[in-house]
Design a protein around this motif. Sequence first.
Motif, PDB file in Angstrom:
ATOM      1  N   ALA A   1      34.607  56.126  22.539  1.00 51.70           N
ATOM      2  CA  ALA A   1      34.927  54.818  23.135  1.00 51.70           C
ATOM      3  C   ALA A   1      34.829  53.702  22.089  1.00 51.70           C
ATOM      4  O   ALA A   1      35.428  52.636  22.244  1.00 51.70           O
ATOM      5  N   ASP A   2      34.071  53.946  21.005  1.00 49.49           N
ATOM      6  CA  ASP A   2      33.873  52.909  19.979  1.00 49.49           C
ATOM      7  C   ASP A   2      34.938  52.943  18.888  1.00 49.49           C
ATOM      8  O   ASP A   2      34.921  52.117  17.970  1.00 49.49           O
ATOM      9  N   ARG A   3      35.833  53.894  18.934  1.00 46.94           N
ATOM     10  CA  ARG A   3      36.866  53.990  17.886  1.00 46.94           C
ATOM     11  C   ARG A   3      37.782  52.772  17.917  1.00 46.94           C
ATOM     12  O   ARG A   3      38.146  52.282  18.990  1.00 46.94           O
ATOM     13  N   LEU A   4      38.164  52.334  16.773  1.00 50.33           N
ATOM     14  CA  LEU A   4      39.149  51.246  16.703  1.00 50.33           C
ATOM     15  C   LEU A   4      40.524  51.795  17.046  1.00 50.33           C
ATOM     16  O   LEU A   4      41.312  51.165  17.745  1.00 50.33           O
ATOM     17  N   ALA A   5      40.786  53.006  16.536  1.00 49.16           N
ATOM     18  CA  ALA A   5      42.024  53.695  16.920  1.00 49.16           C
ATOM     19  C   ALA A   5      41.641  54.656  18.039  1.00 49.16           C
ATOM     20  O   ALA A   5      40.905  55.609  17.803  1.00 49.16           O
TER      21      ALA A   5
ATOM     22  N   PRO B   1      51.266  68.938  14.526  1.00 52.20           N
ATOM     23  CA  PRO B   1      50.473  68.706  13.304  1.00 52.20           C
ATOM     24  C   PRO B   1      49.041  69.225  13.467  1.00 52.20           C
ATOM     25  O   PRO B   1      48.504  69.199  14.577  1.00 52.20           O
ATOM     26  N   ALA B   2      48.444  69.704  12.385  1.00 52.29           N
ATOM     27  CA  ALA B   2      47.061  70.187  12.438  1.00 52.29           C
ATOM     28  C   ALA B   2      46.127  69.028  12.768  1.00 52.29           C
ATOM     29  O   ALA B   2      46.259  67.931  12.200  1.00 52.29           O
ATOM     30  N   LEU B   3      45.191  69.266  13.700  1.00 51.14           N
ATOM     31  CA  LEU B   3      44.297  68.177  14.113  1.00 51.14           C
ATOM     32  C   LEU B   3      43.327  67.803  13.004  1.00 51.14           C
ATOM     33  O   LEU B   3      42.786  66.696  12.991  1.00 51.14           O
ATOM     34  N   SER B   4      43.126  68.738  12.069  1.00 53.51           N
ATOM     35  CA  SER B   4      42.236  68.429  10.945  1.00 53.51           C
ATOM     36  C   SER B   4      42.811  67.319  10.063  1.00 53.51           C
ATOM     37  O   SER B   4      42.086  66.689   9.291  1.00 53.51           O
ATOM     38  N   THR B   5      44.122  67.048  10.210  1.00 54.88           N
ATOM     39  CA  THR B   5      44.754  65.980   9.412  1.00 54.88           C
ATOM     40  C   THR B   5      44.706  64.638  10.155  1.00 54.88           C
ATOM     41  O   THR B   5      45.291  63.653   9.720  1.00 54.88           O
ATOM     42  N   HIS B   6      44.007  64.662  11.326  1.00 46.48           N
ATOM     43  CA  HIS B   6      43.873  63.450  12.155  1.00 46.48           C
ATOM     44  C   HIS B   6      45.226  62.807  12.440  1.00 46.48           C
ATOM     45  O   HIS B   6      45.483  61.657  12.059  1.00 46.48           O
ATOM     46  N   PRO B   7      46.126  63.531  13.088  1.00 47.23           N
ATOM     47  CA  PRO B   7      47.463  62.971  13.356  1.00 47.23           C
ATOM     48  C   PRO B   7      47.368  61.742  14.261  1.00 47.23           C
ATOM     49  O   PRO B   7      46.513  61.683  15.143  1.00 47.23           O
ATOM     50  N   THR B   8      48.232  60.800  14.009  1.00 40.97           N
ATOM     51  CA  THR B   8      48.213  59.559  14.797  1.00 40.97           C
ATOM     52  C   THR B   8      49.492  59.456  15.607  1.00 40.97           C
ATOM     53  O   THR B   8      50.475  60.153  15.362  1.00 40.97           O
ATOM     54  N   VAL B   9      49.432  58.546  16.565  1.00 40.93           N
ATOM     55  CA  VAL B   9      50.589  58.317  17.408  1.00 40.93           C
ATOM     56  C   VAL B   9      50.690  56.800  17.661  1.00 40.93           C
ATOM     57  O   VAL B   9      49.667  56.130  17.810  1.00 40.93           O
ATOM     58  N   GLU B  10      51.910  56.307  17.658  1.00 40.37           N
ATOM     59  CA  GLU B  10      52.134  54.866  17.814  1.00 40.37           C
ATOM     60  C   GLU B  10      52.305  54.534  19.292  1.00 40.37           C
ATOM     61  O   GLU B  10      53.187  55.083  19.958  1.00 40.37           O
ATOM     62  N   ILE B  11      51.411  53.692  19.799  1.00 46.95           N
ATOM     63  CA  ILE B  11      51.535  53.266  21.194  1.00 46.95           C
ATOM     64  C   ILE B  11      52.131  51.860  21.159  1.00 46.95           C
ATOM     65  O   ILE B  11      51.516  50.928  20.632  1.00 46.95           O
ATOM     66  N   VAL B  12      53.352  51.738  21.676  1.00 47.23           N
ATOM     67  CA  VAL B  12      54.048  50.442  21.580  1.00 47.23           C
ATOM     68  C   VAL B  12      53.790  49.623  22.828  1.00 47.23           C
ATOM     69  O   VAL B  12      53.395  50.141  23.865  1.00 47.23           O
TER      70      VAL B  12
ATOM     71  N   VAL C   1      44.629  58.216  17.794  1.00 48.66           N
ATOM     72  CA  VAL C   1      44.383  59.436  17.017  1.00 48.66           C
ATOM     73  C   VAL C   1      44.296  60.630  17.988  1.00 48.66           C
ATOM     74  O   VAL C   1      43.562  60.569  18.979  1.00 48.66           O
ATOM     75  N   ILE C   2      45.062  61.631  17.674  1.00 50.12           N
ATOM     76  CA  ILE C   2      45.037  62.811  18.545  1.00 50.12           C
ATOM     77  C   ILE C   2      43.833  63.673  18.174  1.00 50.12           C
ATOM     78  O   ILE C   2      43.701  64.139  17.035  1.00 50.12           O
ATOM     79  N   THR C   3      42.929  63.841  19.169  1.00 51.53           N
ATOM     80  CA  THR C   3      41.702  64.617  18.894  1.00 51.53           C
ATOM     81  C   THR C   3      41.685  65.955  19.617  1.00 51.53           C
ATOM     82  O   THR C   3      40.802  66.774  19.385  1.00 51.53           O
TER      83      THR C   3
ATOM     84  N   THR D   1      38.686  55.637  29.588  1.00 53.84           N
ATOM     85  CA  THR D   1      38.878  54.388  30.340  1.00 53.84           C
ATOM     86  C   THR D   1      38.626  53.170  29.445  1.00 53.84           C
ATOM     87  O   THR D   1      39.397  52.208  29.448  1.00 53.84           O
ATOM     88  N   ASP D   2      37.540  53.261  28.668  1.00 50.95           N
ATOM     89  CA  ASP D   2      37.178  52.102  27.841  1.00 50.95           C
ATOM     90  C   ASP D   2      38.208  51.838  26.739  1.00 50.95           C
ATOM     91  O   ASP D   2      38.295  50.724  26.216  1.00 50.95           O
ATOM     92  N   SER D   3      38.974  52.849  26.374  1.00 56.22           N
ATOM     93  CA  SER D   3      40.028  52.655  25.376  1.00 56.22           C
ATOM     94  C   SER D   3      41.313  52.166  26.034  1.00 56.22           C
ATOM     95  O   SER D   3      42.104  51.432  25.434  1.00 56.22           O
ATOM     96  N   PHE D   4      41.494  52.589  27.284  1.00 55.14           N
ATOM     97  CA  PHE D   4      42.759  52.295  27.954  1.00 55.14           C
ATOM     98  C   PHE D   4      42.806  50.866  28.493  1.00 55.14           C
ATOM     99  O   PHE D   4      43.837  50.191  28.377  1.00 55.14           O
ATOM    100  N   LEU D   5      41.686  50.418  29.061  1.00 53.65           N
ATOM    101  CA  LEU D   5      41.709  49.121  29.753  1.00 53.65           C
ATOM    102  C   LEU D   5      42.167  47.961  28.861  1.00 53.65           C
ATOM    103  O   LEU D   5      42.964  47.131  29.299  1.00 53.65           O
TER     104      LEU D   5
END
Lengths: 244, 413
Positions: free
Chosen positions: B151-155, B171-182, B190-192, B211-215
């Motif tokens: 919940a404390d992540r910036l991304a 993509p391998a999750l070890s590479t911390h793949p990201t996704v753009e939310i427009v 970050v896909i975990t 929830t804390d990331s979505f709101l």
Amino acid sequence: MTLVEARGVGRTVELPDGRPLTILSGVDLTVSEGDRVSIVGRSGSGKSTLLNLLGLLDAPTEGELAFLGHDVRRIRSGARDRLRGSEVGFVFQQFNLLPGRTALENVQTPLLYSGGREFWRRERIARDMLERVGLGERLTTKPERLSGGEQQRVAIARALVRKPRLILADEPTGALDLETGAEVMSLIEAVAAETGAALVTITHDATIAARSNRHFLLRGGRLETADAAGASSAVEADVAEAAA
Amino acid sequence: MMGWLARAATGIVSTIVEALEELRIHRGRVLLSLIGVAVAVCALTTVVGAGAIAEQAGRETSERFGGRPATVSMSVSTGSGMPDNETVAAAWQTTLDRHGIEYASRSGYGTLTVQFADGAVPVPVQVVDPDYGLMHRVRLAEGTWFTERDADRLAPAVIVNEAFWDRLGRPALSTHPTVEIVGSQPITGVITGVTPAQSEWDSEPTAFMLTDSFLPLQPVTPDPMMGAYMPSYEMWIPDGSADELLMSVDQAFEAELGEGATVDGWRSDYAAQEGDPFLPLKLMVIGVAVVILLLGALGLLTIALVTVRGRIREIGIRRSFGATAGRVFFSVLMETVVGTFVAGVVGVGVAIALVRSPLMGMALGGAEVQDMPGFPVEAALIGIGAAVAVGALAGLLPALGAVRVKVIDAIRF
């Protein structure tokens, strides 16, 4: 000591059509320890029926039959079976060995029904008994691979393994040649003499009958006392009649 | 007393010895007759054992939707409109703390627009708290479920389904793949974790988010098409006291929210249904097992009856050497009982190997089972017990027949 005492014993069976058939009647017989009794008679005279009565396999329909002083009709079925197991040894004409079992296993069979030490030491006892009848080398041989004489010796070992006080032999040499028959009879008599057991032999063979010291003739279901010569002539007459 | 006991013990042992000897002598016939029983017991035990796994698979599937027993869901409304999310969250937390409830999660649905290589796509998002994963047995094909620290992540952490992951090129999750939310404020997630496809129709991208990331991503004015984010409030409580606790929490939550607020609580787990939802499955399993066993028993009975007829002479000989009628009865009975016991042990052994085989696990949906049950002991006991019972029943008639053998006739048979 008196083992069996029959007083006026008779046995009647019912035929399929409901008519009664008297097989034995008025039989008086006393068998004591050490007795050598032979019973001769024609086929159908009731010899085997008498042997079954003496061996507690059957009960009389008339008269009194006592085994070791107990009226056999008052002994409960289970107790009668146990008494038979411990006090009576049967030697059959057709040996009646259990197929598929070795000589040792056959001789052990009666010991399965004795309690205590005899059961736990059954292999040792059976082995000793087979050695006693000269089959120490054939312990693991199955009956199918034994000669007639050997089979009868296994049957004798089995009949005597619990040291019964009464040995009932039903035509014990009937399936054997003359020489082997004589050997088998000598063996039975020797083992019986060791334990003081009584031996009752039913036979068609005059020479076998002559080995006993008490002789009886069964005629028409009635038991008559005979001497050795009488028993022998009765047998010969029987044989002659059968041949005619 | 001791003498009597010793005699009784010798009698039992000698009966078993005799039965074992008979089994050995007639091993060919015994083997043939017992194959049917062993197969029947194996089938019975396999069906019962496999039934337990199938039941667990069904239970876990139910728990994925409705939560583990007892899961209580609550919805909140007020007369004057939607209450403020933060106010409700604070009241919810206070209520949970007061009742000592350890596992709880908000659960709601929203939509995020995600930028894929082939364009921006609206993606349905289930918005939950970290405890939701445990409460609903959420399985992951890759990565890990949310923790409190996410919940404390910036991304913000995002857990996506396989369809979503596929569109990103897995993509391998070890590479911390990201996704753009427009949106009005674009953000990178970050896909975990990746959830496995639920079925072949699970082909559209979906995601989980805390929830804390979505709101914070929600517009101040709700989208008129999608409506406002309205979570339900779930808690996992002890099954035994669920109804009392539900009532108490309901009242406390409502009181905490203040005048005009209404809280509706209900149990959402499968165990709240009347009766046993798995009863039809259990009954079917038992029915099949009983039919199988009866067929095995019938075969054994036939062979046992024929065998005793062929052993009349032998029984007569044994009787002449002192075997009592009772002894003959138990001896014949023990033969089938000892034989079927051995067949039962073999059948159960094969059943255990079958049920534990990966192939069977896949066939029963075992691959989806988190808490794979061990081979049920009751199934093994039922199998062996049934084998012994079948042996006793199938041996009864032959044993009665053996007792009726007339010794004199039998010897001359």
